[in-house]
Design a protein around this motif. Sequence first.
Motif: not given
Length: 467
Positions: A152, A157, A416-417
């Motif tokens: 990660n 992602q 990121k997500r």
Amino acid sequence: MKNTLYIILFAFLLTGCDDFLDVTPKGKVIPSEVKDYDLLLNGGSSTIHTTSDEDLLFLSADDFYSDEGELGDLNDPNNQLLRIYRWEKELFPDMVRVQMWENSYNSIYTYNLIIEEIENASITSTYTEEDVKQIKSEARTVRAYEYWLLVNSFAKQYDASTASTDAGVPLVTVADASAKTNERASVKEVYDFLLTDLKEALEFLPDVPENKIRPTKATGYALLARIYLQMGEYELARTNATMALNIKNTLGDYTNMDLDESELNASEQFMYRFYGYTRGFTNGYFSDDLVALYDLTNDMRVNRIAGEAVKWVYDPATGWQQVPTGKVANLMSMDINHCVSVPEMYVIRAECNARLSDGSLQEVIDDLNTLRNTRIVAYTDLTNLDITDKTEALKLTLEERRREMVMTGMRWFDLKRLNKESEHAITITHPLGDSNYTLLPNSSNYVFSIPIDVISFNPDMEQNVRE
């Protein structure tokens, strides 16, 4: 008896260079008995329970601002803190040692050794075959966690539509310095590997922890919940968060000022992993939007871990004095855990229930109230009058998650997500002097560079592209 293992730095593991492999360590003990591997897992290396370079995660995200006083010489071309804070294309100075990469792969080497060899080790003292299975499963659990941090940080992602082709990180599964260099596995391959490690380890993980740095069944379920959340697998994330909470659901009452912060924090952890030996991030101040999320009067998460920052200023007449800056900064005096915890499971489950069609609004409200009642003085429960629909429930849950996990470094992974969803994507701005630096959603700069020394030893390894 203190047994230690000679661990070759992963950068050297990748070289395939005989000069490094011919070195024979002196005064070191090679593990041969189960108790040796147990000790190795429990702290045979000084860095095995720590992850360094927390600056990468904190200075890159949006929870903190920094300035010249914290970043150092702004004219120094090798100022790595400045490069990180400004998301520069060339993230690391030439041949700098990137501790996050190095420490994680050093630990993985140790875990691989335990996993490979412990079943052939001599069983003496009070150890049994069941202990062997447990120690091996614990090693697989913490190995999975190291890979979760690496993939990660140094890869894109997770996206189900591209994960099989997106470059991940090298999957090193053997403790052999002479083994062939591993190329970068795909993001999907890395996630598949760590999920398999965790699921297969669960059977033999203990119910009760041996100590705060060793995993249990609750740790395994909690790690699976975190991983599935990162993948957008909300039903599986909810299931595993609930499994973890069914085993342990203790929350420290931060509103009770008679209780010590360190004891409160420790009571909530499934397993500890530290950033170096630091006590929270101290190279910056809480950003304006983060401060705005807190009730600065009653929320003990900010009142007990942070306060008004001060700077030392020299006055020729009075000498050095501390002067308030008017900014909120971390003043925490306890070690910060970035591994899974009970409060994280509550916000994971609340988020999943807010997203899933079969998750009720009341379930979201109940989990948020359970957490907030232990954080906010004179707290008044949220009700259906405060949260009237799932959209509002998700918004409040994500805000609560940010408040709760501010010192863990997990905000970078959340960004990121969440950037994958247009309604939650944000542009980050970092002020510095008279300038502002921005990071757009889904920028390639959300992926850290593979360390330059690793690339130099392995010129065929794919480097991450940054803007």
